[in-house]
Design a protein around this motif. Structure first.
Motif: not given
Length: 357
Positions: A71-88
């Motif tokens: 499952f890939v979280l994709m987006g531009l820089s600042g889109s929230g993808k890394s923050t979402l991973l760290r919240c998970l």
């Protein structure tokens, strides 16, 4: 806006979140109150800005990640993808919502329980490798097992197994400074697999590598997944990387999930004009796989030309043009699953960029 036509994943739900928020600029109780009010008002999919002085890095994310899928979280820089991973993983504490792993509420877990879950059930790989410079390759790979208190003989045996798995047999006694960037990342991958995690989190793991090495690491990643069948959450801003690796993709903007779907669903039916523009330069022939667009079933004799269901249209097209009327598409066991004809590909590409407002 979340797409409603995503296909089911390859297994049961392993990890899920519902209405997940991370708000900065407020104390935790205030952030939860703001998120709850925004959810009830339906304001979680626009700009991610909740109120003056408050910003939602993750805004109302809802998703299911299935057993053994990438499952890939994709987006531009600042889109929230890394923050979402760290919240998970609760490396960052969410402000509001729920996260469950095999049905267990991770947000209700105390610090000790969460530490145990990370050590025993989660593997993590990040962009900066995070290797310990004073330890050898073998000791770096064995380090998570050392933390778990596993005796030296068992942890070194497991570390040797993982080192060989990622193609570094013979380099066990070397130090990180003696390895190339790609080799260092292989050590990081081996270390994350040493504890046999149930779910694997990778945050931009290849983005610091040169293009050729990056491609090699993607190949290695695909090879490992075929062998291990892990549940994987993979973060990237690279569209072609996402489409090459993913079973399903979530595209994020301003903290919100804009669309979830398989690569072919997103490529051929972008949910809105933002997604269509985001994918504007994606070469469809390189990312759409035969299994995504074949006509199921096969009658008559076995086709003379057969390709894997994982082959891209780019790989198939030279054989199809000026060749047979159709070619067969086979599964991993060489069973014919269906066929593709030139006219079928023409129809597919003519309707390739349908969008919704």
């Amino acid at each position: 806006m979340i797409s409603s036509h995503a296909k089911a994943g390859p297994g049961s739900v392993k990890l899920a979140c519902r209405d997940l928020w991370k708000i900065y600029g407020a104390s935790p109780p205030e952030a939860a109150e703001i998120a709850s009010a925004s959810s009830n008002d339906g304001n979680n999919s626009v700009t991610g800005k909740i109120a003056p002085g408050h910003v939602a890095a993750v805004a109302g994310a809802t998703l299911d990640i299935h057993e053994a899928e990438i499952f890939v979280l994709m987006g531009l820089s600042g889109s929230g993808k890394s923050t979402l991973l760290r919240c998970l993983t609760r490396l960052i504490e969410p402000s509001y919502g729920s996260v469950t792993l095999d049905g267990e509420d991770l947000l209700a877990a105390d610090r000790r329980r969460m530490t145990d879950i990370r050590r025993q059930a989660m593997g993590m790989v990040f962009q900066n490798f995070g290797l310990l410079p004073h330890l050898t390759v073998l000791d770096n790979v064995a380090f998570p097992l050392r933390v778990q208190g596993i005796d030296r003989a068992k942890r070194e045996a497991r570390a040797r197994e993982m080192t060989e798995l990622v193609g570094l047999k013979g380099r066990e006694a070397q130090y990180p400074r003696e390895l190339s960037g790609g080799q260092q990342q292989r050590v990081g991958i081996a270390r994350s697999l040493a504890a046999e995690p149930e779910i694997w989190f990778l945050d931009e793991p290849f983005s610091a590598l040169d293009p050729m090495i990056r491609r090699q690491m993607q190949d290695e990643f695909i090879r490992l997944q075929k062998m291990l069948r892990k549940t994987i959450v993979f973060v990237t801003h690279d569209v072609q990387e996402a489409f090459r690796l993913a079973d399903r993709i979530a595209i994020m903007r301003d903290g919100a999930i804009e669309q979830i779907g398989t690569p072919v669903e997103i490529a051929l039916s972008p949910a809105n004009n933002y997604i269509a523009e985001f994918l504007r330069d994606v070469p469809l022939l390189k990312v759409i796989r035969a299994g995504d667009v074949m006509t199921p079933g096969q009658g008559g004799e076995r086709p003379s030309r057969i390709f894997s269901s994982a082959a891209t249209l780019e790989e198939i097209l030279p054989d199809l043009l000026g060749g047979p009327q159709s070619i067969g598409i086979a599964g991993p066991d060489d069973t014919i699953l269906g066929e593709i004809s030139p006219s079928g590909i023409t129809r597919l590409l003519r309707g390739e960029r349908a969008t919704t407002a």
